[in-house]
Design an enzyme around this catalytic site. Structure first.
Site, PDB file in Angstrom:
ATOM      1  N   ARG A 100      -3.446  -0.623   5.339  1.00  0.00           N
ATOM      2  CA  ARG A 100      -4.008  -1.719   4.542  1.00  0.00           C
ATOM      3  C   ARG A 100      -3.091  -2.922   4.419  1.00  0.00           C
ATOM      4  O   ARG A 100      -3.512  -4.057   4.690  1.00  0.00           O
ATOM      5  CB  ARG A 100      -4.361  -1.199   3.130  1.00  0.00           C
ATOM      6  N   ASP A 145      -8.227   3.803   0.693  1.00  0.00           N
ATOM      7  CA  ASP A 145      -7.306   4.261   1.739  1.00  0.00           C
ATOM      8  C   ASP A 145      -8.119   4.711   2.966  1.00  0.00           C
ATOM      9  O   ASP A 145      -8.914   5.645   2.863  1.00  0.00           O
ATOM     10  CB  ASP A 145      -6.503   5.429   1.157  1.00  0.00           C
ATOM     11  N   CYS A 181       0.861  -1.188   0.000  1.00  0.00           N
ATOM     12  CA  CYS A 181       0.000   0.000   0.000  1.00  0.00           C
ATOM     13  C   CYS A 181       0.898   1.239   0.000  1.00  0.00           C
ATOM     14  O   CYS A 181       2.056   1.150  -0.419  1.00  0.00           O
ATOM     15  CB  CYS A 181      -0.980  -0.026   1.170  1.00  0.00           C
TER      16      CYS A 181
HETATM   17  P1  4NP Z   1      -1.858   2.808   3.982  1.00  0.00           P
HETATM   18  O1  4NP Z   1      -2.574   4.141   4.495  1.00  0.00           O
HETATM   19  O2  4NP Z   1      -1.283   3.155   2.616  1.00  0.00           O
HETATM   20  O3  4NP Z   1      -2.997   1.835   3.882  1.00  0.00           O
HETATM   21  O4  4NP Z   1      -0.823   2.437   4.993  1.00  0.00           O
HETATM   22  C1  4NP Z   1      -1.920   5.376   4.601  1.00  0.00           C
HETATM   23  C2  4NP Z   1      -1.060   5.620   5.639  1.00  0.00           C
HETATM   24  C3  4NP Z   1      -0.456   6.840   5.752  1.00  0.00           C
HETATM   25  C4  4NP Z   1      -0.728   7.840   4.818  1.00  0.00           C
HETATM   26  C5  4NP Z   1      -1.597   7.586   3.779  1.00  0.00           C
HETATM   27  C6  4NP Z   1      -2.197   6.353   3.669  1.00  0.00           C
HETATM   28  N1  4NP Z   1      -0.134   9.096   4.976  1.00  0.00           N
HETATM   29  O5  4NP Z   1      -0.447  10.000   4.171  1.00  0.00           O
HETATM   30  O6  4NP Z   1       0.706   9.316   5.900  1.00  0.00           O
END
Ligand code: 4NP
Length: 143
Positions: free
Chosen positions: A9, A111, A3
């Site tokens: 995720r 997300d 991700c």
């Molecule tokens: P992930 O979610 O890609 O599912 O781990 C996110 C975690 C952090 C951020 C964006 C999405 N962020 O912008 O810091």
């Protein structure tokens, strides 16, 4: 399992798939295309929703997806289409490209980072359903 941040995720996808596959026969890991959270444990909301379903992901540590991962893994699953595009751009051979796909095949795992606990519940079930199918497929391929 890949991700963006490797804290919401893909840690869930790693924990859920590991839990469905027989121990020792498969290597399951996760990573993020961005380096914002390297070394951190998963988001507390992912830890919580996993724990409510009997899965402990609290020991995972975020890391960045690297080109070497194309050699270390047979299959690479992106959580959404922008991650998929990012990974495809990092591929160095046509064989690398054959390894990459979306976990939900023709749908994104949304997300949940700016969402609430319900967003995490929703993605838990999406990921769980996909990992159930994937686990069956992988075990059939192996037998
Ligand atoms: P992930 O979610 O890609 O599912 O781990 C996110 C975690 C952090 C951020 C964006 C999405 N962020 O912008 O810091």
């Amino acid at each position: 399992m890949v991700c963006l941040g490797n804290i919401c995720r893909s840690p869930l996808a790693e924990g859920i798939l590991k839990n469905k596959l027989p121990k020792n026969n498969f290597r399951v890991d996760s990573a993020g295309t961005a380096g914002y959270h390297i070394g951190r444990a998963p988001d507390i909301r992912s830890i919580k929703i996993a724990a409510q379903n009997g899965i402990d992901i609290s020991n995972q540590k975020a890391r960045k997806f690297i080109p070497d991962d194309f050699d270390r893994f047979d299959k690479i699953f992106a959580m959404d289409s922008s991650i998929l595009n990012h990974i495809k751009k990092m591929a160095q051979t046509s064989n690398d490209l054959t390894k990459v796909g979306l976990l939900l095949v023709n749908e994104d795992v949304p997300d949940p980072y700016y969402g609430n606990i319900n967003s995490f519940k929703k993605i838990y079930h999406l990921i769980d359903r996909a990992c159930e199918e994937l686990s069956d497929k992988l075990q059939k391929m192996q037998s």
